[in-house]
Design an enzyme around this catalytic site. Structure first.
Site, PDB file in Angstrom:
ATOM      1  N   SER A   9      -9.289  -0.066  -2.480  1.00  0.00           N
ATOM      2  CA  SER A   9      -8.242   0.843  -2.960  1.00  0.00           C
ATOM      3  C   SER A   9      -7.086   0.044  -3.535  1.00  0.00           C
ATOM      4  CB  SER A   9      -7.723   1.700  -1.805  1.00  0.00           C
ATOM      5  OG  SER A   9      -6.501   2.310  -2.200  1.00  0.00           O
ATOM      6  N   HIS A  42     -11.391   2.102  -6.119  1.00  0.00           N
ATOM      7  CA  HIS A  42     -10.879   3.354  -5.543  1.00  0.00           C
ATOM      8  C   HIS A  42      -9.413   3.520  -5.961  1.00  0.00           C
ATOM      9  CE1 HIS A  42     -10.986   6.576  -2.469  1.00  0.00           C
ATOM     10  NE2 HIS A  42      -9.734   6.220  -2.183  1.00  0.00           N
ATOM     11  N   ASP A  79      -6.140   5.886  -5.607  1.00  0.00           N
ATOM     12  CA  ASP A  79      -5.514   6.932  -4.799  1.00  0.00           C
ATOM     13  C   ASP A  79      -4.371   7.582  -5.568  1.00  0.00           C
ATOM     14  OD1 ASP A  79      -6.919   6.892  -2.249  1.00  0.00           O
ATOM     15  OD2 ASP A  79      -6.155   4.847  -2.044  1.00  0.00           O
ATOM     16  N   MET A 136      -1.514  10.361  -5.559  1.00  0.00           N
ATOM     17  CA  MET A 136      -0.700  11.132  -4.602  1.00  0.00           C
ATOM     18  C   MET A 136       0.490  11.745  -5.316  1.00  0.00           C
ATOM     19  SD  MET A 136      -0.663   8.496  -1.404  1.00  0.00           S
ATOM     20  CE  MET A 136      -2.136   7.602  -0.892  1.00  0.00           C
ATOM     21  N   HIS A 182      -9.513   9.412  -6.178  1.00  0.00           N
ATOM     22  CA  HIS A 182      -9.276  10.261  -5.004  1.00  0.00           C
ATOM     23  C   HIS A 182      -7.974  11.027  -5.229  1.00  0.00           C
ATOM     24  CE1 HIS A 182      -8.420  10.217  -0.346  1.00  0.00           C
ATOM     25  NE2 HIS A 182      -8.572  11.439  -0.823  1.00  0.00           N
ATOM     26  N   MET A 233      -5.173  13.304  -4.221  1.00  0.00           N
ATOM     27  CA  MET A 233      -4.426  13.895  -3.104  1.00  0.00           C
ATOM     28  C   MET A 233      -3.239  14.629  -3.720  1.00  0.00           C
ATOM     29  SD  MET A 233      -4.823  10.596  -0.598  1.00  0.00           S
ATOM     30  CE  MET A 233      -5.187   9.549  -1.993  1.00  0.00           C
ATOM     31  N   MET A 281     -12.082  11.261   5.694  1.00  0.00           N
ATOM     32  CA  MET A 281     -10.808  10.564   5.857  1.00  0.00           C
ATOM     33  C   MET A 281     -10.685  10.136   7.314  1.00  0.00           C
ATOM     34  SD  MET A 281      -9.157  10.462   2.924  1.00  0.00           S
ATOM     35  CE  MET A 281      -7.754   9.628   3.654  1.00  0.00           C
ATOM     36  N   ASP A 285     -12.830   6.561   4.344  1.00  0.00           N
ATOM     37  CA  ASP A 285     -11.581   6.069   3.759  1.00  0.00           C
ATOM     38  C   ASP A 285     -10.470   6.090   4.799  1.00  0.00           C
ATOM     39  OD1 ASP A 285      -9.393   5.508   2.168  1.00  0.00           O
ATOM     40  OD2 ASP A 285      -9.607   7.265   0.864  1.00  0.00           O
TER      41      ASP A 285
END
Ligand code: DX5
Ligand code: ZN
Length: 219
Positions: free
Chosen positions: A10, A35, A37, A39, A68, A70, A139, A177
């Protein structure tokens, strides 16, 4: 059917001032996927990056971008991430009212689709979607930050998900993850994970250490 382990470092734990170089370094160190992330400061209490950064990173590696999300809502941004170069797009069920529609949107853009389960989200959320998804993500921390501790109760969920996937006979990646390190990685693998995300453990020590970090996680 269990597949070979794949590692998805990540970039949340990379040096954000040199992200392109960091992606190249972790690729050369043996990452299987990258990966990413995303957010929004709303679905999770942290803000990271958007499609423009994914687009900017795309020329730096040929490895798959495992994005991913979020964010809530996720639907209005899926096309932008697909066009920016995402290969796998994973959403949380809580990010919108129509999970099946969201998955179809991702698939309709020619991308692989994943569902991420928070520690308190039951596995049953994906019961009716096993035929539609390419990846299920457990998660093992609450989403929002790198560097948290692995939540032990999620091992049972990983085992149950492994059984569910194997019983379905479908090819679905089982990704874990959060809090993955040399101690927790073998336990997640034993429970049935075939794809591990690692932020802190992958990027610790700087680029000279990345290959050794990833080799240690493979065990
Ligand atoms: C957490 C993110 C993870 C995180 C993992 O919300 O989804 O991908 O970066 O970081 P570590 O490996 O440090 O727990
Ligand atoms: Zn993640």
């Amino acid at each position: 059917m269990k597949q070979t382990l794949r590692l998805a470092p990540s970039i949340l734990s990379a040096d954000f001032s040199r992200l392109g170089e960091e992606v190249r370094a972790i690729d050369e160190a043996g990452a299987d996927l990258i990966h990413i992330d995303v957010m929004d400061g709303h679905f999770v209490p942290n803000l990271t990056l958007g499609p423009a950064v994914v687009h900017a990173l795309r020329p730096h590696t040929a490895k798959l971008f495992d994005v991913h999300l979020m964010i809530a809502p996720a639907d209005p941004f899926i096309e932008a991430f697909a066009k920016a170069g995402a290969d796998i797009i994973t959403v949380h069920p809580e990010s919108g009212p129509h999970l099946h529609r969201t998955i179809q949107t991702i698939k309709g853009l020619g991308k692989k689709a994943g569902i991420a389960l928070n520690p308190a989200t039951p596995l049953s959320v994906i019961d009716d979607l096993l035929g539609d998804i390419d990846l299920a993500l457990v998660m093992s921390v609450n989403p929002g930050f790198g560097g948290q501790s692995f939540i032990e109760s999620q091992l049972a969920k990983i085992k149950a998900l492994r059984n569910m996937i194997d019983a379905s006979g479908r090819v679905i990646d089982l990704e874990v993850d959060g809090g993955i390190n040399v101690e927790t990685a073998p336990r997640a693998i034993l429970a049935g994970a075939d794809m591990l995300v690692a932020g802190t453990a992958a990027f610790k020590g700087g680029a000279a250490h990345y290959a050794a970090n990833l080799a240690a996680l493979r065990g």
